[in-house]
Design a protein around this motif. Structure first.
Motif, PDB file in Angstrom:
ATOM      1  N   LYS A 274     -12.177 -15.419   4.889  1.00 25.96           N
ATOM      2  CA  LYS A 274     -11.756 -15.224   6.276  1.00 25.96           C
ATOM      3  C   LYS A 274     -10.342 -14.673   6.403  1.00 25.96           C
ATOM      4  O   LYS A 274      -9.991 -14.053   7.394  1.00 25.96           O
ATOM      5  N   GLY A 275      -9.516 -14.955   5.411  1.00 28.75           N
ATOM      6  CA  GLY A 275      -8.113 -14.593   5.518  1.00 28.75           C
ATOM      7  C   GLY A 275      -7.290 -15.755   6.041  1.00 28.75           C
ATOM      8  O   GLY A 275      -7.798 -16.649   6.714  1.00 28.75           O
ATOM      9  N   VAL A 276      -6.026 -15.760   5.715  1.00 22.92           N
ATOM     10  CA  VAL A 276      -5.127 -16.820   6.167  1.00 22.92           C
ATOM     11  C   VAL A 276      -4.865 -16.634   7.646  1.00 22.92           C
ATOM     12  O   VAL A 276      -4.397 -15.578   8.077  1.00 22.92           O
ATOM     13  N   ARG A 277      -5.155 -17.656   8.434  1.00 22.47           N
ATOM     14  CA  ARG A 277      -5.058 -17.555   9.878  1.00 22.47           C
ATOM     15  C   ARG A 277      -3.661 -17.909  10.382  1.00 22.47           C
ATOM     16  O   ARG A 277      -2.798 -18.372   9.642  1.00 22.47           O
ATOM     17  N   ALA A 278      -3.479 -17.703  11.698  1.00 23.07           N
ATOM     18  CA  ALA A 278      -2.225 -18.096  12.334  1.00 23.07           C
ATOM     19  C   ALA A 278      -2.059 -19.601  12.211  1.00 23.07           C
ATOM     20  O   ALA A 278      -3.031 -20.350  12.120  1.00 23.07           O
ATOM     21  N   VAL A 279      -0.822 -20.044  12.230  1.00 31.16           N
ATOM     22  CA  VAL A 279      -0.402 -21.450  12.095  1.00 31.16           C
ATOM     23  C   VAL A 279      -0.875 -22.084  10.787  1.00 31.16           C
ATOM     24  O   VAL A 279      -0.907 -23.293  10.665  1.00 31.16           O
ATOM     25  N   THR A 280      -1.301 -21.272   9.828  1.00 30.98           N
ATOM     26  CA  THR A 280      -1.591 -21.777   8.487  1.00 30.98           C
ATOM     27  C   THR A 280      -0.775 -20.949   7.504  1.00 30.98           C
ATOM     28  O   THR A 280      -0.084 -20.008   7.880  1.00 30.98           O
ATOM     29  N   ASN A 281      -0.878 -21.290   6.236  1.00 28.17           N
ATOM     30  CA  ASN A 281      -0.167 -20.521   5.223  1.00 28.17           C
ATOM     31  C   ASN A 281      -0.889 -20.679   3.891  1.00 28.17           C
ATOM     32  O   ASN A 281      -1.879 -21.412   3.784  1.00 28.17           O
TER      33      ASN A 281
ATOM     34  N   VAL B  82     -18.788 -42.066  -7.181  1.00 28.00           N
ATOM     35  CA  VAL B  82     -19.019 -40.800  -7.891  1.00 28.00           C
ATOM     36  C   VAL B  82     -19.542 -39.747  -6.914  1.00 28.00           C
ATOM     37  O   VAL B  82     -19.138 -38.571  -6.955  1.00 28.00           O
ATOM     38  N   GLY B  83     -20.418 -40.162  -6.005  1.00 21.00           N
ATOM     39  CA  GLY B  83     -20.940 -39.233  -5.006  1.00 21.00           C
ATOM     40  C   GLY B  83     -19.848 -38.697  -4.095  1.00 21.00           C
ATOM     41  O   GLY B  83     -19.782 -37.486  -3.836  1.00 21.00           O
ATOM     42  N   VAL B  84     -18.983 -39.574  -3.606  1.00 17.20           N
ATOM     43  CA  VAL B  84     -17.918 -39.140  -2.699  1.00 17.20           C
ATOM     44  C   VAL B  84     -16.899 -38.265  -3.432  1.00 17.20           C
ATOM     45  O   VAL B  84     -16.413 -37.269  -2.886  1.00 17.20           O
ATOM     46  N   LEU B  85     -16.569 -38.609  -4.676  1.00 17.22           N
ATOM     47  CA  LEU B  85     -15.655 -37.770  -5.466  1.00 17.22           C
ATOM     48  C   LEU B  85     -16.231 -36.372  -5.664  1.00 17.22           C
ATOM     49  O   LEU B  85     -15.502 -35.371  -5.604  1.00 17.22           O
ATOM     50  N   THR B  86     -17.534 -36.293  -5.884  1.00 16.35           N
ATOM     51  CA  THR B  86     -18.194 -34.994  -6.021  1.00 16.35           C
ATOM     52  C   THR B  86     -18.028 -34.177  -4.746  1.00 16.35           C
ATOM     53  O   THR B  86     -17.711 -32.981  -4.775  1.00 16.35           O
ATOM     54  N   LEU B  87     -18.229 -34.824  -3.606  1.00 23.22           N
ATOM     55  CA  LEU B  87     -18.088 -34.148  -2.322  1.00 23.22           C
ATOM     56  C   LEU B  87     -16.656 -33.681  -2.079  1.00 23.22           C
ATOM     57  O   LEU B  87     -16.423 -32.594  -1.550  1.00 23.22           O
ATOM     58  N   MET B  88     -15.689 -34.496  -2.472  1.00 24.90           N
ATOM     59  CA  MET B  88     -14.279 -34.105  -2.300  1.00 24.90           C
ATOM     60  C   MET B  88     -13.948 -32.881  -3.151  1.00 24.90           C
ATOM     61  O   MET B  88     -13.209 -31.988  -2.702  1.00 24.90           O
ATOM     62  N   CYS B  89     -14.486 -32.820  -4.344  1.00 20.74           N
ATOM     63  CA  CYS B  89     -14.281 -31.637  -5.189  1.00 20.74           C
ATOM     64  C   CYS B  89     -14.896 -30.398  -4.540  1.00 20.74           C
ATOM     65  O   CYS B  89     -14.271 -29.320  -4.507  1.00 20.74           O
ATOM     66  N   LEU B  90     -16.109 -30.537  -4.017  1.00 19.04           N
ATOM     67  CA  LEU B  90     -16.791 -29.410  -3.389  1.00 19.04           C
ATOM     68  C   LEU B  90     -16.065 -28.944  -2.127  1.00 19.04           C
ATOM     69  O   LEU B  90     -15.982 -27.742  -1.849  1.00 19.04           O
ATOM     70  N   VAL B  91     -15.534 -29.895  -1.355  1.00 18.61           N
ATOM     71  CA  VAL B  91     -14.801 -29.532  -0.140  1.00 18.61           C
ATOM     72  C   VAL B  91     -13.528 -28.757  -0.491  1.00 18.61           C
ATOM     73  O   VAL B  91     -13.197 -27.764   0.160  1.00 18.61           O
ATOM     74  N   SER B  92     -12.816 -29.202  -1.501  1.00 16.67           N
ATOM     75  CA  SER B  92     -11.605 -28.484  -1.910  1.00 16.67           C
ATOM     76  C   SER B  92     -11.935 -27.053  -2.305  1.00 16.67           C
ATOM     77  O   SER B  92     -11.222 -26.104  -1.938  1.00 16.67           O
ATOM     78  N   LEU B  93     -13.031 -26.872  -3.035  1.00  9.86           N
ATOM     79  CA  LEU B  93     -13.466 -25.522  -3.401  1.00  9.86           C
ATOM     80  C   LEU B  93     -13.882 -24.736  -2.168  1.00  9.86           C
ATOM     81  O   LEU B  93     -13.560 -23.546  -2.023  1.00  9.86           O
ATOM     82  N   ALA B  94     -14.579 -25.404  -1.240  1.00  9.68           N
ATOM     83  CA  ALA B  94     -15.049 -24.734  -0.025  1.00  9.68           C
ATOM     84  C   ALA B  94     -13.886 -24.241   0.826  1.00  9.68           C
ATOM     85  O   ALA B  94     -13.958 -23.155   1.420  1.00  9.68           O
ATOM     86  N   VAL B  95     -12.814 -25.015   0.896  1.00 10.00           N
ATOM     87  CA  VAL B  95     -11.632 -24.596   1.661  1.00 10.00           C
ATOM     88  C   VAL B  95     -11.065 -23.301   1.078  1.00 10.00           C
ATOM     89  O   VAL B  95     -10.774 -22.344   1.809  1.00 10.00           O
ATOM     90  N   ILE B  96     -10.917 -23.264  -0.235  1.00  6.39           N
ATOM     91  CA  ILE B  96     -10.366 -22.073  -0.902  1.00  6.39           C
ATOM     92  C   ILE B  96     -11.252 -20.861  -0.654  1.00  6.39           C
ATOM     93  O   ILE B  96     -10.778 -19.774  -0.288  1.00  6.39           O
ATOM     94  N   VAL B  97     -12.569 -21.020  -0.841  1.00  6.73           N
ATOM     95  CA  VAL B  97     -13.501 -19.902  -0.685  1.00  6.73           C
ATOM     96  C   VAL B  97     -13.527 -19.425   0.759  1.00  6.73           C
ATOM     97  O   VAL B  97     -13.535 -18.214   1.034  1.00  6.73           O
ATOM     98  N   TRP B  98     -13.527 -20.359   1.709  1.00  7.95           N
ATOM     99  CA  TRP B  98     -13.622 -19.987   3.119  1.00  7.95           C
ATOM    100  C   TRP B  98     -12.411 -19.171   3.553  1.00  7.95           C
ATOM    101  O   TRP B  98     -12.543 -18.131   4.205  1.00  7.95           O
ATOM    102  N   PHE B  99     -11.214 -19.626   3.183  1.00 10.34           N
ATOM    103  CA  PHE B  99     -10.014 -18.894   3.586  1.00 10.34           C
ATOM    104  C   PHE B  99      -9.857 -17.587   2.803  1.00 10.34           C
ATOM    105  O   PHE B  99      -9.285 -16.615   3.309  1.00 10.34           O
ATOM    106  N   ALA B 100     -10.367 -17.543   1.573  1.00  8.52           N
ATOM    107  CA  ALA B 100     -10.346 -16.291   0.821  1.00  8.52           C
ATOM    108  C   ALA B 100     -11.222 -15.251   1.508  1.00  8.52           C
ATOM    109  O   ALA B 100     -10.900 -14.054   1.512  1.00  8.52           O
TER     110      ALA B 100
END
Length: 495
Positions: free
Chosen positions: A409-416, A389-407
């Motif tokens: 910072k902006g979409v960088r080169a070699v990403t999409n 349950v702890g690791v699943l919680t962290l995976m959910c938070l990381v997925s959200l963190a990826v979205i927020v960070w790129f929102a």
């Protein structure tokens, strides 16, 4: 939204004293070494023999299709995770990613949650080993023994090996992985050689209509649980060869390898029993795989399965110990924990002090458990389930963190957009309901009657709150420590 930033390479952070200190961890692990190291975490033979029967029990004849869907979902998480590793080139993994995306207060809370979850999982490994040894001895008409002496022996072995350089662990884990996968493949080939089970081969396990015969949500939860482990690849950034290539390839490779292994093995296990598969999984989940391999290949493989489950769990213990020791090491580098845990062994170039702290912490946890529950029945399930349950919680938070960070910072080169937003959003859409199901049906994850052990979730909540409160303290009274939290210099305002 800020205009997208165009860059030809990931940003490089200023080299601080902490970074120079962290760089003293060394290693030359290849893609295969890192992949096998994290795969050992999930103990594939234990997953096939122990968890897949439960997926069949709840998922019915469509269990193999559920593994297909879970593999695709976990790959979506891996896409966002790998994309983040490229732009945050530090070994903090979940700790660094959540700190960068959601702020250093939730980031430190997540780090403490990760430490607690992996410590619980490591303790569960030792309890499981102890219980399995006692069962193995009894199966050959040996004397009845308590679980804790065998757990203590396993603790000594794992703690000793993890004190040394990561290359030693990697070599041991590679051998263990090859052996346990070989046993699973012996079973799979045995089913193929015998032309399937009593009813031959069928495409129905992959038919969407087969999902209607089971409880899709619960089966999906059990399938997700046995993928945990691959998410640790970024923690070993300082100890791999060419991290920008090794980490992405090892992450994708680990997910695809276990995904295909579980899909094929689940399908063939269902095929081996035919229409009786669900009934057998319900009545004798622990013996489903070992009885099948003993019948289809040779009786000696039934006992060998138990032996290799033990070696598999020892390997899992080494993998988990290495993961949690690196979390503690990273927290020591950032001074969120006392600095002495960040000391690197001058000869072995390993996080030796952090590893020793992990060994002591697990011993402190296991001693009262051994005294309070000498039979150990259900204890391993409680520890494993709570950690999951702890690791699943962290995976959910990381997925959200990826979205927020790129929102931000902006979409960088070699990403999409797919890598930065779509994939992590799909992962969240799958993982959040799975986490909710695990909490609402906590009894299925840890055992016991409905509502009986739900109080255990307070352990996870408390660890996250303590970490967040400590970050707030640093922000108010030790701003120099707060500024260094997260093992990654993102150049962004912190919350």
């Amino acid at each position: 939204m800020r205009e997208p930033t165009v860059s030809l390479k990931p940003p490089s952070a200023p080299v601080s004293a902490e970074d120079r200190h962290a760089a003293t961890l060394t290693g030359n692990m290849s893609v295969s070494s890192l992949m096998l190291t994290v795969l050992a975490f999930s103990a594939p033979i234990a997953a096939v023999a122990g968890f897949i029967p439960f997926t069949i029990m709840f998922g019915g004849p469509g269990a193999a299709l559920i593994f297909v869907l879970v593999t695709a979902s976990v790959l979506m998480f891996a896409v966002g995770y790998v994309t983040m590793t490229r732009w945050l080139p530090k070994p903090g993994s979940f700790y660094a990613f959540i700190s960068a995306g959601l702020g250093k207060v939730p980031g430190l809370g997540a780090a403490f949650l990760a430490v607690s979850a992996y410590l619980l999982m490591l303790s569960g490994v030792f309890v499981f080993i102890g219980l399995t040894v006692t069962e193995l001895i009894s199966s050959v008409n040996g004397p009845s023994t308590p679980w804790w002496p065998w757990a203590a022996i396993a603790w000594v072995i794992v703690s000793s090996l993890c004190y040394f350089h990561i290359e030693l662990s990697a070599k041991i884990l590679s051998v263990a992985m090859v052996l346990e996968v070989a046993i699973v493949m012996v079973f799979n080939i045995g089913v193929l050689v015998h032309g399937g089970g009593p009813e031959g081969f069928s495409a129905r396990p992959f038919s969407p209509s087969a999902l209607a015969d089971g409880d899709f949500g619960v089966a999906f939860l059990f399938a997700v649980m046995i993928f945990i482990g691959f998410e640790a690849t970024a923690l070993f950034r300082d100890e791999v060869r060419d991290p920008d290539r090794t980490i992405p390839r090892a992450t994708y490779g680990a997910v695809l390898f276990v995904g295909v292994l579980y899909i094929v093995s689940c399908y063939l296990l269902v095929t081996a029993y035919g229409s009786d598969a669900v009934q057998v999984a319900t009545e004798d989940p622990k013996g489903m795989f070992s009885n099948a391999i003993g019948s289809l290949v040779a009786p000696m493989f039934s006992q060998l399965t138990f032996v290799f489950i033990l070696t598999s769990e020892l390997a899992a213990g080494i993998a988990v110990h290495n993961v949690v020791s690196r979390y503690i090491y990273n927290l020591g580098v950032d001074r969120a924990l006392p600095a002495f845990v960040a000391e690197v062994h001058p000869k072995h170039h390993s996080p030796a002090r952090a590893s020793t702290v992990v060994a002591v912490a697990v011993a402190v946890l296991l001693v009262p458990l051994g005294l309070g529950k000498p039979d150990g029945v259900g204890l391993d399930a409680q520890l494993f389930g709570l950690a999951t349950v702890g690791v699943l919680t962290l995976m959910c938070l990381v997925s959200l963190a990826v979205i927020v960070w790129f929102a931000r910072k902006g979409v960088r080169a070699v990403t999409n957009w797919f890598k930065c937003f779509v994939a992590p959003a799909v992962a969240m859409a799958v993982l959040v309901p799975t986490l909710a199901l695990a909490v609402l049906h906590f009894d299925l994850v840890v055992g016991g009657a409905p509502g009986q052990n739900v109080g255990l979730l307070l352990i996870l909540a408390a660890s996250a709150v303590i970490g967040a409160m400590l970050a707030l303290y640093f922000r108010a009274y030790r701003p120099e420590i707060f500024a260094a939290l997260g093992r990654a210099d993102t150049g962004e305002a912190d919350v």
